[in-house]
Design a protein around this motif. Structure first.
Motif, mmCIF file in Angstrom:
data_model
loop_
_atom_site.group_PDB
_atom_site.id
_atom_site.type_symbol
_atom_site.label_atom_id
_atom_site.label_comp_id
_atom_site.label_asym_id
_atom_site.label_seq_id
_atom_site.Cartn_x
_atom_site.Cartn_y
_atom_site.Cartn_z
ATOM 1 N N ASN A 1 8.076 -7.069 -2.877
ATOM 2 C CA ASN A 1 7.842 -6.669 -1.484
ATOM 3 C C ASN A 1 6.351 -6.497 -1.250
ATOM 4 N N ASN A 2 5.873 -7.033 -0.133
ATOM 5 C CA ASN A 2 4.433 -7.073 0.117
ATOM 6 C C ASN A 2 4.089 -6.682 1.545
ATOM 7 N N ILE A 3 2.922 -6.032 1.684
ATOM 8 C CA ILE A 3 2.378 -5.686 2.988
ATOM 9 C C ILE A 3 0.992 -6.306 3.120
ATOM 10 N N LEU A 4 0.784 -7.054 4.179
ATOM 11 C CA LEU A 4 -0.530 -7.622 4.482
ATOM 12 C C LEU A 4 -1.157 -6.773 5.571
ATOM 13 N N ILE A 5 -2.284 -6.133 5.271
ATOM 14 C CA ILE A 5 -2.936 -5.286 6.277
ATOM 15 C C ILE A 5 -4.201 -5.947 6.821
ATOM 16 N N LYS B 1 -6.520 -12.043 7.111
ATOM 17 C CA LYS B 1 -7.086 -12.984 6.152
ATOM 18 C C LYS B 1 -6.472 -12.864 4.759
ATOM 19 N N ALA B 2 -5.676 -11.818 4.528
ATOM 20 C CA ALA B 2 -5.032 -11.647 3.216
ATOM 21 C C ALA B 2 -3.879 -12.630 3.089
ATOM 22 N N ALA B 3 -3.529 -12.961 1.839
ATOM 23 C CA ALA B 3 -2.468 -13.941 1.593
ATOM 24 C C ALA B 3 -1.625 -13.519 0.402
ATOM 25 N N ILE B 4 -0.356 -13.905 0.430
ATOM 26 C CA ILE B 4 0.535 -13.663 -0.692
ATOM 27 C C ILE B 4 1.387 -14.913 -0.912
ATOM 28 N N ASN B 5 1.465 -15.352 -2.154
ATOM 29 C CA ASN B 5 2.342 -16.461 -2.543
ATOM 30 C C ASN B 5 3.392 -15.888 -3.478
ATOM 31 N N THR B 6 4.648 -15.929 -3.084
ATOM 32 C CA THR B 6 5.687 -15.309 -3.891
ATOM 33 C C THR B 6 6.841 -16.285 -4.111
ATOM 34 N N LYS B 7 7.315 -16.317 -5.355
ATOM 35 C CA LYS B 7 8.378 -17.261 -5.711
ATOM 36 C C LYS B 7 9.312 -16.633 -6.752
ATOM 37 N N PRO B 8 10.255 -15.799 -6.313
ATOM 38 C CA PRO B 8 11.257 -15.278 -7.255
ATOM 39 C C PRO B 8 12.253 -16.381 -7.611
ATOM 40 N N GLN B 9 12.633 -16.449 -8.891
ATOM 41 C CA GLN B 9 13.487 -17.548 -9.343
ATOM 42 C C GLN B 9 14.604 -17.039 -10.240
ATOM 43 N N LEU B 10 15.786 -17.634 -10.082
ATOM 44 C CA LEU B 10 16.914 -17.370 -10.961
ATOM 45 C C LEU B 10 17.410 -18.689 -11.532
ATOM 46 N N HIS C 1 17.880 -11.617 -6.288
ATOM 47 C CA HIS C 1 16.424 -11.699 -6.192
ATOM 48 C C HIS C 1 16.045 -11.817 -4.723
ATOM 49 N N GLY C 2 14.812 -11.428 -4.444
ATOM 50 C CA GLY C 2 14.373 -11.504 -3.067
ATOM 51 C C GLY C 2 12.931 -11.093 -2.923
ATOM 52 N N CYS C 3 12.352 -11.423 -1.778
ATOM 53 C CA CYS C 3 10.973 -11.042 -1.508
ATOM 54 C C CYS C 3 10.821 -10.773 -0.018
ATOM 55 N N THR C 4 9.877 -9.926 0.312
ATOM 56 C CA THR C 4 9.551 -9.659 1.716
ATOM 57 C C THR C 4 8.046 -9.658 1.880
ATOM 58 N N ILE C 5 7.592 -10.129 3.027
ATOM 59 C CA ILE C 5 6.177 -10.114 3.386
ATOM 60 C C ILE C 5 6.089 -9.641 4.836
ATOM 61 N N GLY C 6 5.330 -8.583 5.067
ATOM 62 C CA GLY C 6 5.259 -8.075 6.428
ATOM 63 C C GLY C 6 4.096 -7.132 6.633
ATOM 64 N N GLN C 7 4.135 -6.418 7.740
ATOM 65 C CA GLN C 7 3.109 -5.432 8.072
ATOM 66 C C GLN C 7 3.765 -4.045 8.101
ATOM 67 N N LEU C 8 2.957 -3.035 8.350
ATOM 68 C CA LEU C 8 3.486 -1.686 8.454
ATOM 69 C C LEU C 8 4.426 -1.566 9.657
ATOM 70 N N ASP C 9 5.414 -0.699 9.514
ATOM 71 C CA ASP C 9 6.389 -0.464 10.569
ATOM 72 C C ASP C 9 5.705 0.229 11.750
ATOM 73 N N GLU C 10 5.574 -0.487 12.872
ATOM 74 C CA GLU C 10 4.858 0.043 14.024
ATOM 75 C C GLU C 10 5.581 1.242 14.647
ATOM 76 N N SER C 11 6.910 1.222 14.638
ATOM 77 C CA SER C 11 7.656 2.343 15.225
ATOM 78 C C SER C 11 7.486 3.603 14.391
ATOM 79 N N ALA C 12 7.493 3.442 13.045
ATOM 80 C CA ALA C 12 7.278 4.599 12.172
ATOM 81 C C ALA C 12 5.860 5.122 12.339
ATOM 82 N N LEU C 13 4.907 4.194 12.485
ATOM 83 C CA LEU C 13 3.513 4.593 12.669
ATOM 84 C C LEU C 13 3.342 5.346 14.000
ATOM 85 N N PHE C 14 3.997 4.860 15.044
ATOM 86 C CA PHE C 14 3.925 5.531 16.352
ATOM 87 C C PHE C 14 4.532 6.932 16.274
#
Length: 437
Positions: free
Chosen positions: A344-348, A351-360, A371-384
């Motif tokens: 699981n990844n957060i890009l803040i 210009k940041a980058a993530i390359n992810t490849k989970p394999q079974l 297996h799984g992966c996530t790429i996202g930003q901070l939760d805006e509703s939680a931040l608010f």
């Protein structure tokens, strides 16, 4: 002269100076042939598709430090986990530092690889374990060819090591650029338990390239907790190759905390050679600037009724790059396997980058694998919500990122390490929050 040519010519000098038995000499010669044939990996290799070594290989590295350096404990105390009593194996520019170390032969062996490779009393262990877990890729082979110094840890049957063991490698920067190749061998016999902390730390702004290999053998019902703290300078690069072989009912966990360094590549390989084995791989990466961290993992399930758990969290700022390439292989005989893998990844930063490849790769039909992966930003509703309760934006973002890392930190078994990592995370995020996860 290229770095590859320099290393090949340096091996001739190294081989003539080495004082080892015929077995080790044969292993080294085979290894240098492998490196000569394969050379350094490139992005054409599938396992290195997202990580290029070109920039760091252009330096004119010193392969053998020309002089021994001494450091005062007060000057490097902050790099130790000094809140608890530990055994210590410390190296300065690849050479053992006796006055900073605390080794032992009292019922266990916590000492030097150079002694194990040269003294007859260690010959049986060396012949049974040295280079028996490491694969034959080019960088591991390069380390094998030049293997001379590092940590040697042998825990006999039925021993619970009373205090953790710290392995620390310092680079002073006396050379304009330095290449280090430490080699660690860790053998934990049946029903034994040990905790190990490893760190590579540069004390200079000069370029440092470390190509490290660690072989770990966990015998029947052995328990090993391994912690890697990577918080180096912007001029330092680390290629960390760790190979772990587990026997029946053993438990091995490796926590990797990557916060600093120019380029960091972690090759972490688990081989399960028995039933009812548990393997845990967890990591937290928080980087910025133009830093690059690559986690390349393998868990090879060979026997039935085993488990593995992978959980890697990444927070990437500025122009940093993250890579996660995780593989789980389940052989046909490995029925009843339970394998979990998450990245699981957060890009803040835009210009940041993530390359992810989970394999079974599953060849058995009675398994539980995910297996799984996530790429996202901070939760805006939680931040608010947090800001509406009077928490400043910067601290609110830090709290969310702390929470994001929490399930990795919660499995750390040494409280002092958890406290240290929490402080490093706070510093990385630029906040000062007085709480413990």
């Amino acid at each position: 002269m290229s770095l590859k040519e320099k290393l090949l010519s340096s091996f001739i000098v190294f081989e003539n100076q080495a004082e080892v038995d015929s077995y080790v000499n044969e292993v080294r010669n085979e290894a240098i042939k492998t490196f000569e044939e394969k050379g350094f990996p490139t992005k054409k290799d599938e396992a290195w598709k997202y990580t290029s070594l070109n920039k760091i290989l252009k330096e004119d590295y010193s392969v053998f430090p020309k002089q021994e350096n001494a450091l005062e404990y007060k000057d490097v105390k902050k790099y130790f986990i000094h809140d608890i009593d530990t055994y210590k194996i410390v190296f300065i520019d690849g050479k053992y530092s006796s006055h900073l170390s605390e080794t032992t032969h009292d019922g266990i062996d916590v000492c030097l690889m150079s002694a194990a490779l040269t003294k007859p009393k260690y010959r049986l262990v060396i012949e049974n374990y040295f280079n028996k877990a490491s694969n034959k890729d080019s960088l591991s082979s390069l380390n094998t060819a030049f293997s001379k110094e590092g940590a040697y840890i042998h825990i006999p049957k039925g021993k619970v090591v009373e205090k953790p063991i710290q392995i620390i490698h310092f680079s002073t920067g006396d050379e304009s650029s330095t290449m280090l190749q430490p080699r660690n061998l860790i053998v934990v016999e049946e029903n034994s338990h040990v905790q190990i902390i490893e760190r590579h730390q540069s004390l200079t702004s000069n370029p440092v390239l470390t190509n490290s290999v660690t072989e770990v053998f966990a015998k029947k019902r052995a328990i090993i907790d391994y912690y890697k703290i990577q918080n180096d300078t912007q001029a330092s690069s680390l290629i960390d190759n760790t190979f772990i072989k587990q026997k029946q009912e053993s438990f091995v966990s490796v926590h990797t905390f990557s916060f600093g360094g120019k380029l960091t590549r972690n090759n972490l390989n688990f081989y399960q050679e028995g039933e009812r084995i548990d393997s845990t791989l967890k990591g937290v990466t928080i980087i910025g600037d133009k830093q690059h961290v690559d986690h390349n993992t393998l868990v090879h399930h060979i026997e039935p009724n085993c488990e593995s758990h992978q959980d890697y969290k990444g927070i990437f700022a500025d122009s940093s790059t993250g890579v996660f390439n995780g593989k789980v292989v389940v052989e046909k005989e490995a029925q009843k396997t339970n394998a979990f893998q998450a990245n699981n990844n957060i890009l803040i930063s835009d210009k940041a980058a993530i390359n992810t490849k989970p394999q079974l790769e599953i060849f058995a039909d009675d398994v539980k694998c995910s297996h799984g992966c996530t790429i996202g930003q901070l939760d805006e509703s939680a931040l608010f919500y947090m800001r509406s309760r009077g928490i400043p934006e910067k601290e609110a973002k830090a709290l969310l990122m702390y929470a994001f890392s929490n399930n990795v930190l919660s499995s750390v078994k040494i409280p002092e390490i958890k406290e240290r990592i929490t402080k490093i995370i706070a510093k990385q995020l630029g906040v000062n929050i007085g709480f413990d996860l």
